[in-house]
Motif scaffolding. Structure first.
Motif, PDB file in Angstrom:
ATOM      1  N   ALA A  44      47.865  51.120  40.034  1.00 35.44           N
ATOM      2  CA  ALA A  44      46.661  50.836  39.250  1.00 35.44           C
ATOM      3  C   ALA A  44      46.221  52.131  38.580  1.00 35.44           C
ATOM      4  O   ALA A  44      46.018  53.147  39.253  1.00 35.44           O
ATOM      5  CB  ALA A  44      45.549  50.300  40.146  1.00 35.44           C
ATOM      6  N   VAL A  45      46.084  52.095  37.254  1.00 34.68           N
ATOM      7  CA  VAL A  45      45.612  53.249  36.496  1.00 34.68           C
ATOM      8  C   VAL A  45      44.334  52.826  35.774  1.00 34.68           C
ATOM      9  O   VAL A  45      44.360  51.906  34.959  1.00 34.68           O
ATOM     10  CB  VAL A  45      46.664  53.726  35.462  1.00 34.68           C
ATOM     11  CG1 VAL A  45      46.153  54.942  34.702  1.00 34.68           C
ATOM     12  CG2 VAL A  45      47.995  54.022  36.142  1.00 34.68           C
ATOM     13  N   HIS A  72      36.732  47.180  38.322  1.00 36.74           N
ATOM     14  CA  HIS A  72      37.989  47.833  37.941  1.00 36.74           C
ATOM     15  C   HIS A  72      38.599  48.580  39.120  1.00 36.74           C
ATOM     16  O   HIS A  72      39.818  48.739  39.188  1.00 36.74           O
ATOM     17  CB  HIS A  72      37.772  48.780  36.761  1.00 36.74           C
ATOM     18  CG  HIS A  72      37.703  48.062  35.461  1.00 36.74           C
ATOM     19  ND1 HIS A  72      38.818  47.799  34.707  1.00 36.74           N
ATOM     20  CD2 HIS A  72      36.654  47.510  34.806  1.00 36.74           C
ATOM     21  CE1 HIS A  72      38.459  47.127  33.625  1.00 36.74           C
ATOM     22  NE2 HIS A  72      37.154  46.932  33.668  1.00 36.74           N
ATOM     23  N   PHE A  73      37.776  48.990  40.050  1.00 38.77           N
ATOM     24  CA  PHE A  73      38.262  49.706  41.227  1.00 38.77           C
ATOM     25  C   PHE A  73      38.484  48.743  42.393  1.00 38.77           C
ATOM     26  O   PHE A  73      39.541  48.734  43.013  1.00 38.77           O
ATOM     27  CB  PHE A  73      37.274  50.810  41.608  1.00 38.77           C
ATOM     28  CG  PHE A  73      36.996  51.743  40.463  1.00 38.77           C
ATOM     29  CD1 PHE A  73      37.833  52.801  40.192  1.00 38.77           C
ATOM     30  CD2 PHE A  73      35.909  51.535  39.622  1.00 38.77           C
ATOM     31  CE1 PHE A  73      37.612  53.646  39.119  1.00 38.77           C
ATOM     32  CE2 PHE A  73      35.664  52.369  38.543  1.00 38.77           C
ATOM     33  CZ  PHE A  73      36.513  53.431  38.288  1.00 38.77           C
ATOM     34  N   SER A  74      37.498  47.910  42.675  1.00 39.23           N
ATOM     35  CA  SER A  74      37.570  47.049  43.862  1.00 39.23           C
ATOM     36  C   SER A  74      38.610  45.944  43.732  1.00 39.23           C
ATOM     37  O   SER A  74      39.171  45.510  44.735  1.00 39.23           O
ATOM     38  CB  SER A  74      36.201  46.442  44.161  1.00 39.23           C
ATOM     39  OG  SER A  74      35.775  45.605  43.104  1.00 39.23           O
ATOM     40  N   THR A  89      39.384  50.444  31.207  1.00 40.31           N
ATOM     41  CA  THR A  89      40.552  49.572  31.217  1.00 40.31           C
ATOM     42  C   THR A  89      41.380  49.889  32.449  1.00 40.31           C
ATOM     43  O   THR A  89      41.549  51.055  32.795  1.00 40.31           O
ATOM     44  CB  THR A  89      41.418  49.801  29.959  1.00 40.31           C
ATOM     45  OG1 THR A  89      40.600  49.661  28.796  1.00 40.31           O
ATOM     46  CG2 THR A  89      42.578  48.826  29.894  1.00 40.31           C
ATOM     47  N   THR A  90      41.881  48.856  33.107  1.00 41.54           N
ATOM     48  CA  THR A  90      42.794  49.056  34.224  1.00 41.54           C
ATOM     49  C   THR A  90      44.171  48.573  33.811  1.00 41.54           C
ATOM     50  O   THR A  90      44.332  47.440  33.373  1.00 41.54           O
ATOM     51  CB  THR A  90      42.322  48.294  35.471  1.00 41.54           C
ATOM     52  OG1 THR A  90      41.024  48.773  35.827  1.00 41.54           O
ATOM     53  CG2 THR A  90      43.272  48.519  36.640  1.00 41.54           C
TER      54      THR A  90
END
Length: 192
Positions: A148-149, A114-116, A181-182
């Motif tokens: 991106a949240v 979700h981050f990368s 969730t993104t």
């Protein structure tokens, strides 16, 4: 159940924030993230989503405190949680089972994604918050203007909320129980 304020206090996030504020010319990276087995069997930890949630909570907290990156100490380990020079065996986002030649993607792998996958190198952290105590959130603007949240809910209850982006409007949505969730907001669009 986690006691978030107590856990956050042990993470020394205030020190990270102070360092980021005092030395804004320096790049802060969290390094050596891992989840030790702590005497538990590898079998009892495989597919444990709580490990993924721990990664997500730590990454969101560290990034919101001023870290620009987050590095896992053990991205891949074998079926025993090693090799390890210190003898403290760990679970990793990817377990390489040398007996079966299988890669076992663990919950932490999916949380890291979700981050990368959505927060790109050079992204700028945005001011964000949640009006729901049970939600963890971080927001980043990528170079192309996309936002991106990442929203995480560690509770057993679905949480309804409004995703608000300045000058873009608001979107009523929910965070399912035990979820991450993104939300991606297109920088070319002016509305959610």
């Amino acid at each position: 159940r986690f006691h978030f304020p107590e856990l956050r206090g042990r993470l020394c996030l205030d020190n990270v924030r102070r360092t980021a504020e005092l030395r804004s010319d320096k790049h802060l990276l969290f390094t050596e993230g891992c989840q030790e087995l702590g005497g538990r069997s590898m079998a009892s930890m495989l597919s444990d989503w709580k490990c993924g949630e721990r990664y997500g909570m730590n990454i969101i907290a560290d990034m919101n405190a001023g870290c620009e990156g987050w590095i896992d100490w053990n991205l891949c380990l074998d079926e025993t949680g090693g090799p390890n020079h210190a003898g403290n065996l760990c679970i990793a986002p990817i377990i390489c089972d040398t007996r079966t030649d299988e890669l076992l993607f663990q919950p932490a792998y999916w949380y890291l994604g979700h981050f990368s996958r959505h927060i790109h190198p050079g992204a700028r952290r945005l001011l964000c918050s949640s009006s729901r105590d049970t939600l963890e959130v971080t927001a980043w603007a990528n170079h192309g203007g996309d936002v991106a949240v990442v929203v995480m809910n560690q509770t057993e209850t679905e949480v309804s909320f409004l995703l608000k982006i300045a000058n873009s409007g608001a979107l009523p949505t929910t965070a399912p129980p035990r979820s991450i969730t993104t939300f991606m907001v297109d920088g070319k669009e002016s509305r959610l």
